[in-house]
Design a protein around this motif. Structure first.
Motif, PDB file in Angstrom:
ATOM      1  N   ARG A 169       0.823  -1.207   0.000  1.00  0.00           N
ATOM      2  CA  ARG A 169       0.000   0.000   0.000  1.00  0.00           C
ATOM      3  C   ARG A 169       0.856   1.256   0.000  1.00  0.00           C
ATOM      4  O   ARG A 169       0.630   2.182  -0.808  1.00  0.00           O
ATOM      5  N   ILE A 170       1.863   1.289   0.859  1.00  0.00           N
ATOM      6  CA  ILE A 170       2.724   2.466   0.960  1.00  0.00           C
ATOM      7  C   ILE A 170       3.528   2.669  -0.322  1.00  0.00           C
ATOM      8  O   ILE A 170       3.693   3.793  -0.810  1.00  0.00           O
ATOM      9  N   ASP A 191       1.795   9.168  -6.121  1.00  0.00           N
ATOM     10  CA  ASP A 191       1.960  10.589  -5.800  1.00  0.00           C
ATOM     11  C   ASP A 191       3.087  11.226  -6.605  1.00  0.00           C
ATOM     12  O   ASP A 191       3.048  12.429  -6.901  1.00  0.00           O
ATOM     13  N   GLU A 217       1.086   4.031  -3.023  1.00  0.00           N
ATOM     14  CA  GLU A 217       0.732   5.429  -2.770  1.00  0.00           C
ATOM     15  C   GLU A 217       1.866   6.372  -3.170  1.00  0.00           C
ATOM     16  O   GLU A 217       1.643   7.403  -3.827  1.00  0.00           O
ATOM     17  N   THR A 218       3.079   6.013  -2.782  1.00  0.00           N
ATOM     18  CA  THR A 218       4.230   6.885  -3.056  1.00  0.00           C
ATOM     19  C   THR A 218       4.519   6.963  -4.554  1.00  0.00           C
ATOM     20  O   THR A 218       4.791   8.049  -5.090  1.00  0.00           O
TER      21      THR A 218
END
Length: 278
Positions: free
Chosen positions: A253-254, A261, A257-258
């Motif tokens: 997930r992290i 972004d 997301e990164t």
């Protein structure tokens, strides 16, 4: 009075009484075994639960065998004489005694060699995965993620992948487009690892001082041309086995997301229709 005496002299009555006694005896012994392991603390909880399951299975088979011997005795049949008959032994072997012995021995080795414990998440024979719900003398019961209870004979177990042996390494591969600058990606992945170590620190395997044994880090570029799609990078981190699946999900997930972004272009599957039509 004669009726009561006639009932108690009936073999069927003795069989029913014997069956009731066997059931009560099994329940009592089962409670005693459970009570014993609840009061002990010389093993960890999983190992105690596993041994408890095995002992209950042994009690079940012993009580059942005792009841069968009792029923034969009512008909004045000697078990020893039956077992001594070579013809009967041949029939028993033909009906699967070899398979039975194989299952029993395999079950004992599963416990003795500590290949798994009750409550472990395992993959058996590279086909079935789930939580070990029961380990008996003959059968291994696995509760799959869907809720289905899988029962497999111990003798059929060829390989076991255990996800709950002290530690598990989270390994996540990221494949980006060839158009993305590797220097930029490495810098971004380092930033991701910093965030992972901050947010997922509770999931990491630690030493006696509480420091992570292997925090999240960029392993490096694991492929220059991942299936002809792009550069592949790898992030790893050593987690506690109890939190492996949660740590792996949160890691993905992290990372996602990164990358989103920062508008990183991921690798895509390309199909050359021109070459296929030739």
């Amino acid at each position: 009075m004669d009726v009561i005496q006639l009932i108690f002299n009936n073999i069927a009555t003795h069989i029913v009484i014997g069956a009731l006694f066997a059931i009560i005896l099994y329940q009592v012994l089962k409670r005693l075994v459970g009570s014993f392991f609840k009061r002990t603390d010389f093993l960890n909880e999983k190992e105690e639960s596993t041994l408890e399951s095995m002992f209950i299975s042994i009690v079940k088979y012993v009580v059942t065998f005792g009841f069968i011997v009792y029923v034969f005795s009512l008909f004045d049949v000697e078990i020893g004489n039956i077992l001594a008959g070579a013809g009967i032994i041949g029939i028993i072997v033909g009906l699967g005694a070899q398979s039975l012995i194989k299952d029993l021995l395999a079950g004992l080795f599963l416990i003795y060699e500590k290949q798994l414990n009750k409550g472990d998440w395992v993959k058996v024979n590279n086909l079935h995965s789930g939580v070990v719900e029961d380990i008996g003398l003959r059968f291994l019961k696995i509760r799959q993620w869907s809720g289905v209870l899988l029962t497999i004979s111990n003798g059929q177990v060829q390989t076991i992948e255990n996800y709950n042996i002290e530690k598990m390494r989270v390994i996540e591969n990221i494949t980006t487009s060839f158009q993305e600058d590797p220097k930029k990606i490495f810098t971004l992945l380092e930033q991701i690892c910093v965030r992972l170590n901050q947010e997922l620190s509770d999931y990491l395997k630690t030493d006696a001082l509480g420091a992570p044994i292997e925090p999240f880090a960029v392993f490096g570029m694991s492929s220059l041309n991942d299936q002809y799609r792009g550069y592949q990078y790898t992030i790893t981190g050593l987690s506690d086995d109890l939190f492996y699946f949660t740590a792996a999900k949160e890691t993905r997930r992290i990372i996602a997301e990164t990358l989103f972004d920062n508008k990183i272009q991921m690798a895509e599957q390309h199909i050359n229709l021109g070459e296929q039509n030739k």
